[in-house]
Design an enzyme around this catalytic site. Structure first.
Site, mmCIF file in Angstrom:
data_model
loop_
_atom_site.group_PDB
_atom_site.id
_atom_site.type_symbol
_atom_site.label_atom_id
_atom_site.label_comp_id
_atom_site.label_asym_id
_atom_site.label_seq_id
_atom_site.Cartn_x
_atom_site.Cartn_y
_atom_site.Cartn_z
ATOM 1 N N TRP A 10 43.199 57.658 -30.145
ATOM 2 C CA TRP A 10 42.762 58.926 -29.593
ATOM 3 C C TRP A 10 41.638 58.754 -28.566
ATOM 4 C CZ3 TRP A 10 46.106 62.748 -30.514
ATOM 5 C CH2 TRP A 10 46.932 62.649 -31.630
ATOM 6 N N SER A 11 40.529 59.478 -28.716
ATOM 7 C CA SER A 11 39.506 59.476 -27.664
ATOM 8 C C SER A 11 38.708 58.190 -27.574
ATOM 9 C CB SER A 11 38.558 60.663 -27.851
ATOM 10 O OG SER A 11 39.215 61.870 -27.544
ATOM 11 N N THR A 12 38.953 57.230 -28.429
ATOM 12 C CA THR A 12 38.418 55.898 -28.189
ATOM 13 C C THR A 12 38.887 55.412 -26.824
ATOM 14 O OG1 THR A 12 38.567 55.506 -30.568
ATOM 15 C CG2 THR A 12 38.151 53.589 -29.184
#
Length: 379
Positions: free
Chosen positions: A67-69
């Site tokens: 995801w937003s990693t």
């Protein structure tokens, strides 16, 4: 679990013990952890299952939806292009994408997009996965939107629009798609061309972990329907396991998200922690690393409702009671508990990716275990 091939040191053994515990009691399904210190790998561990029904184990090269990693990966890619003079942080987005300069956005800069201060977190309330994944159509819609607040006035998390804006801007500025740029300019130079991705090519689908819910969907379900988070993340496109496992989502290169291994993204952050160079490969100058990772906007985030400091695509430091990032550290975290970070003061990098989406907590626990084992006690 990779106990027979990982480093033999206290940090590795601490991580292996925690992974055995959390997988053994069913708190996690599959997990990967990697860490670097002073240019050397100090942790490379994995445990559990990539796919329960198939009986496929988690391995070191299993690809995980983090995801937003992936936002930090996108920020690093932009930094590489800034370092080469292809892009400029202070340049208006409209320089690269003329249609964007409508509805009061003519002065919005690339740096403001990266720092989540552009004032454009919104998606149509009725947006569907299909509409979101029409990247050109979504970008056109955003180009016609006015900012919701004065650009530069403070952070407000651009959950999906961060990726939509960067994908279109990169394509306009370079003539190449964001996934091609990632491979050619960042992942392949680091030697992780098939492990640091914005989407999953068909040839790599067999290495992708299935995503599972561990209470994350319920947490998002309790978010107020009329609150600011829902402006940025409408109900139809919440980052949950069911979305991650859609074939169209897996195949769409949207740099709000990342698909990766822990060892690949830890390697990227190790380069940043060491001034932009690792194993004789210089990704970017130390000056650009500093420009990208210095705090540019601080305050209570208008979308998330928590205090934070944003650099150009990275969260700087951590104000949580049990922090993931140390003072002076930077990185990004993803829905369901994945994270990656660099701590340049100690030339340290850490990454955790996992396929069971839970309330975060394991990330801070494991980062703390590794730092303690290494004798890095400054938080």
């Amino acid at each position: 679990m990779g106990t027979d091939v990982g480093p033999d040191n206290p940090a590795q053994r601490r991580v292996e013990a925690v992974l055995a515990e959390v997988v053994g009691r069913g708190a996690e399904t599959g997990v990967q952890v990697a860490a670097w210190h002073d240019g050397e790998v100090v942790v490379d561990a994995w445990a559990g299952s990539a796919d329960v029904a198939e009986g496929r184990p988690m391995g070191p090269d299993t690809l995980v939806q983090a995801w937003s990693t992936g936002k930090g990966v996108a920020a690093t890619l932009v930094a590489v292009l800034v370092d080469r003079g292809v892009l400029a942080y202070e340049a208006p987005v409209a320089r690269y994408w003329p249609e964007f300069g409508a509805a009061g956005k003519e002065r919005v800069t690339l740096g403001q997009v990266l720092s989540h201060t552009a004032g454009l977190p919104q998606l149509p309330p009725e947006v569907t996965p299909e509409r979101l994944l029409d990247l050109r159509g979504s970008a056109d819609w955003l180009a016609g939107q006015p900012p919701r607040w004065e650009p530069g006035a403070g952070p407000g998390y651009h959950a999906w629009t961060y990726g939509l804006l960067l994908a279109e801007l990169l394509r306009r500025a370079t003539g190449r798609t964001c996934d091609r740029l990632l491979r050619e300019e960042l992942a392949e130079p680091l030697g992780v061309g098939d492990e640091l991705l914005f989407h999953v090519p068909d040839r790599l689908l067999g290495r992708l972990a299935t995503c599972y819910d561990g209470g994350w969907a319920d947490r998002l379900e309790r978010m107020p329907a009329d609150g600011p988070f829902t402006v940025a993340v409408p109900r139809g496109v919440r980052p949950v396991a069911a979305l991650a496992d859609r074939a169209d989502f897996r195949r769409t290169a949207l740099p709000a998200n990342g698909v990766m291994t822990a060892r690949a993204v830890a390697r990227m952050y190790a380069a940043l922690a060491c001034g932009g160079e690792l194993d004789g490969v210089r990704l970017l100058s130390a000056t650009t690393v500093t420009a990208a990772t210095t705090g540019r906007a601080s305050g209570v985030d208008r979308i998330l409702g928590v205090p934070l400091t944003m650099g150009r695509g990275f969260v700087v430091g951590d104000r949580a009671t049990v922090p993931v990032r140390p003072r002076g550290g930077f990185g990004t975290s993803g829905s369901g508990g994945s994270t990656a970070l660099a701590d340049p003061a100690h030339r340290f990098a850490f990454a955790l990716v996992k396929n069971r989406m839970t309330v975060p907590g394991l990330d801070a626990r494991l980062a703390g275990e590794v730092r303690t084992a290494l004798g890095i006690t400054d938080r």
